[in-house]
Design a protein around this motif. Sequence first.
Motif, mmCIF file in Angstrom:
data_model
loop_
_atom_site.group_PDB
_atom_site.id
_atom_site.type_symbol
_atom_site.label_atom_id
_atom_site.label_comp_id
_atom_site.label_asym_id
_atom_site.label_seq_id
_atom_site.Cartn_x
_atom_site.Cartn_y
_atom_site.Cartn_z
ATOM 1 N N SER A 120 0.828 -1.213 0.000
ATOM 2 C CA SER A 120 0.000 0.000 0.000
ATOM 3 C C SER A 120 0.857 1.256 0.000
ATOM 4 C CB SER A 120 -0.933 -0.006 1.216
ATOM 5 O OG SER A 120 -1.872 -1.048 1.132
ATOM 6 N N ALA A 121 1.960 1.235 0.776
ATOM 7 C CA ALA A 121 2.853 2.393 0.795
ATOM 8 C C ALA A 121 3.590 2.541 -0.536
ATOM 9 C CB ALA A 121 3.857 2.248 1.939
ATOM 10 N N TRP A 122 3.996 1.402 -1.094
ATOM 11 C CA TRP A 122 4.708 1.437 -2.367
ATOM 12 C C TRP A 122 3.793 1.934 -3.496
ATOM 13 C CZ3 TRP A 122 5.456 -3.398 -5.781
ATOM 14 C CH2 TRP A 122 6.231 -3.079 -6.902
ATOM 15 N N LYS A 123 2.542 1.461 -3.480
ATOM 16 C CA LYS A 123 1.565 1.843 -4.498
ATOM 17 C C LYS A 123 0.569 2.850 -3.916
ATOM 18 C CE LYS A 123 2.977 -1.167 -7.656
ATOM 19 N NZ LYS A 123 3.518 -0.748 -8.975
ATOM 20 N N GLN A 124 1.082 3.890 -3.272
ATOM 21 C CA GLN A 124 0.213 4.866 -2.613
ATOM 22 C C GLN A 124 -0.790 5.466 -3.596
ATOM 23 O OE1 GLN A 124 2.233 8.256 -1.028
ATOM 24 N NE2 GLN A 124 0.526 8.891 0.263
ATOM 25 N N VAL A 227 9.478 6.344 5.432
ATOM 26 C CA VAL A 227 10.809 5.886 5.035
ATOM 27 C C VAL A 227 11.026 6.041 3.534
ATOM 28 C CG1 VAL A 227 12.275 3.829 4.852
ATOM 29 C CG2 VAL A 227 11.070 4.316 6.980
ATOM 30 N N LEU A 228 10.010 5.695 2.733
ATOM 31 C CA LEU A 228 10.168 5.737 1.269
ATOM 32 C C LEU A 228 10.371 7.154 0.736
ATOM 33 C CD1 LEU A 228 7.543 3.060 0.134
ATOM 34 C CD2 LEU A 228 10.027 2.841 0.243
ATOM 35 N N ARG A 229 10.040 8.160 1.554
ATOM 36 C CA ARG A 229 10.263 9.548 1.134
ATOM 37 C C ARG A 229 11.632 10.070 1.557
ATOM 38 N NH1 ARG A 229 4.358 11.092 3.506
ATOM 39 N NH2 ARG A 229 3.088 10.422 1.724
ATOM 40 N N SER A 230 12.421 9.214 2.198
ATOM 41 C CA SER A 230 13.725 9.643 2.703
ATOM 42 C C SER A 230 14.725 9.804 1.564
ATOM 43 C CB SER A 230 14.260 8.620 3.710
ATOM 44 O OG SER A 230 13.361 8.447 4.783
ATOM 45 N N ASP A 231 15.738 10.611 1.813
ATOM 46 C CA ASP A 231 16.761 10.875 0.797
ATOM 47 C C ASP A 231 17.562 9.624 0.459
ATOM 48 O OD1 ASP A 231 15.995 13.511 0.686
ATOM 49 O OD2 ASP A 231 17.500 14.198 2.134
ATOM 50 N N TYR A 232 17.856 8.808 1.480
ATOM 51 C CA TYR A 232 18.705 7.649 1.200
ATOM 52 C C TYR A 232 17.989 6.631 0.321
ATOM 53 C CZ TYR A 232 16.370 4.480 4.496
ATOM 54 O OH TYR A 232 15.462 3.672 5.136
ATOM 55 N N ILE A 233 16.652 6.579 0.385
ATOM 56 C CA ILE A 233 15.902 5.676 -0.484
ATOM 57 C C ILE A 233 15.995 6.162 -1.935
ATOM 58 C CG2 ILE A 233 13.588 4.864 -1.092
ATOM 59 C CD1 ILE A 233 14.689 3.390 1.250
ATOM 60 N N ARG A 234 15.876 7.474 -2.131
ATOM 61 C CA ARG A 234 16.019 8.015 -3.476
ATOM 62 C C ARG A 234 17.428 7.777 -4.020
ATOM 63 N NH1 ARG A 234 12.397 12.097 -1.443
ATOM 64 N NH2 ARG A 234 14.121 13.354 -0.653
ATOM 65 N N GLY A 251 14.148 -0.317 2.892
ATOM 66 C CA GLY A 251 13.022 0.451 3.409
ATOM 67 C C GLY A 251 12.406 -0.164 4.658
ATOM 68 N N PHE A 252 11.988 -1.410 4.562
ATOM 69 C CA PHE A 252 11.269 -2.025 5.678
ATOM 70 C C PHE A 252 12.153 -2.178 6.908
ATOM 71 C CE2 PHE A 252 9.569 -5.859 7.877
ATOM 72 C CZ PHE A 252 8.402 -5.277 8.338
ATOM 73 N N LYS A 253 13.447 -2.426 6.701
ATOM 74 C CA LYS A 253 14.345 -2.570 7.851
ATOM 75 C C LYS A 253 14.344 -1.316 8.713
ATOM 76 C CE LYS A 253 19.077 -3.780 9.104
ATOM 77 N NZ LYS A 253 20.426 -4.151 8.615
ATOM 78 N N ASN A 254 14.219 -0.163 8.092
ATOM 79 C CA ASN A 254 14.206 1.095 8.848
ATOM 80 C C ASN A 254 12.803 1.500 9.298
ATOM 81 O OD1 ASN A 254 17.079 2.466 8.694
ATOM 82 N ND2 ASN A 254 16.733 1.464 6.730
#
Length: 333
Positions: A120-124, A227-234, A251-254
């Motif tokens: 759901s978060a991935w496919k917001q 988490v998915l909006r974080s800079d390190y994910i990008r 992502g999920f680990k954090n």
Amino acid sequence: MISYTIRRLLLLIPVLIGMSLITFSIVHLIPGNPAQTILGEQATPQAIADLEERLGLNEPYFVQYGQYMLGLVQGDLGTSLRTNNSISQEMWPYLAATIELTIFAMIFAVIIGVNAGIISAWKQNSWFDYVSMLIALIGVSMPIFWLGLMQQWWFAQELGWLPAFGRENPRDPVISITNLNVLDSLLNGRLDQMWTSFKHLILPGIALGTIPMAIIARMTRSSMLEVLRSDYIRTIEAKGSKTFSVIYRHGFKNAVIPVLTVVGLQTGTLLGGAILTETIFSWPGIGRYVFEAIGNRDYPVIQSGILVIATMFVFINLIVDLLYSYIDPRIKY
């Protein structure tokens, strides 16, 4: 890690002592004479005196507490007033039934809830996001007794796929080793009994796990979105990492810390005994055991049940704290 674990274990000691003091005081908090309350208004003075002698109520408070703690250290929870049996031996089959049901319910809740929340978060704002969160909202709002009755009507009565009551086939009972029927069937080499015991778990396990599943899904989605909006994910995505690795490995680990908190709290709540679920499905769990003791005014059983449930809750919180430090090493510092 070892020093952190030792510190956490030492902090449990005052908590456990406080719990034992509170549970021990239950009988003494009863208005009037506890023995009179237990036996009822028609009890004779001799019967009241005998019960006071049997329970040690004629001793000073701290002497009684010392005897109570000595029994706990030796693994003796006392004797049931109704059955005159050892509570330790009498309670374990009920507790094992609840543990087995809780394990199944939480496996169902975690697998469905975590993955639904992540996707759901991935496919917001996609159709999957809307549908899964709608189902989660319904799951949180739906009364367990209604869901359990609907399950029995549809899957047991109309379709005949699954049993509606009990833990096993009464015509072919499981030979008890650990009182965990699925495990005992496997240890006895009876795969047919294991399958039967597993089928008995499905309906009450899903009914019990629906609310935790919905809560876990909502918490996972919320945590993953942050988490998915974080800079390190990008940055990881810009390096060309695969989507699965970005979401689950990085992502999920954090995002797992808040989810782990919810899982721990829900597990402790379910181990406390889901009385409605156990009643609807005739499941002989700890919730029904303590509830029947309340009706029978069996105060030693009530004391022991509360203490055991609270102790399990505390140790589940300990396990969650240790997992925190394993997942995020900064915590133990």
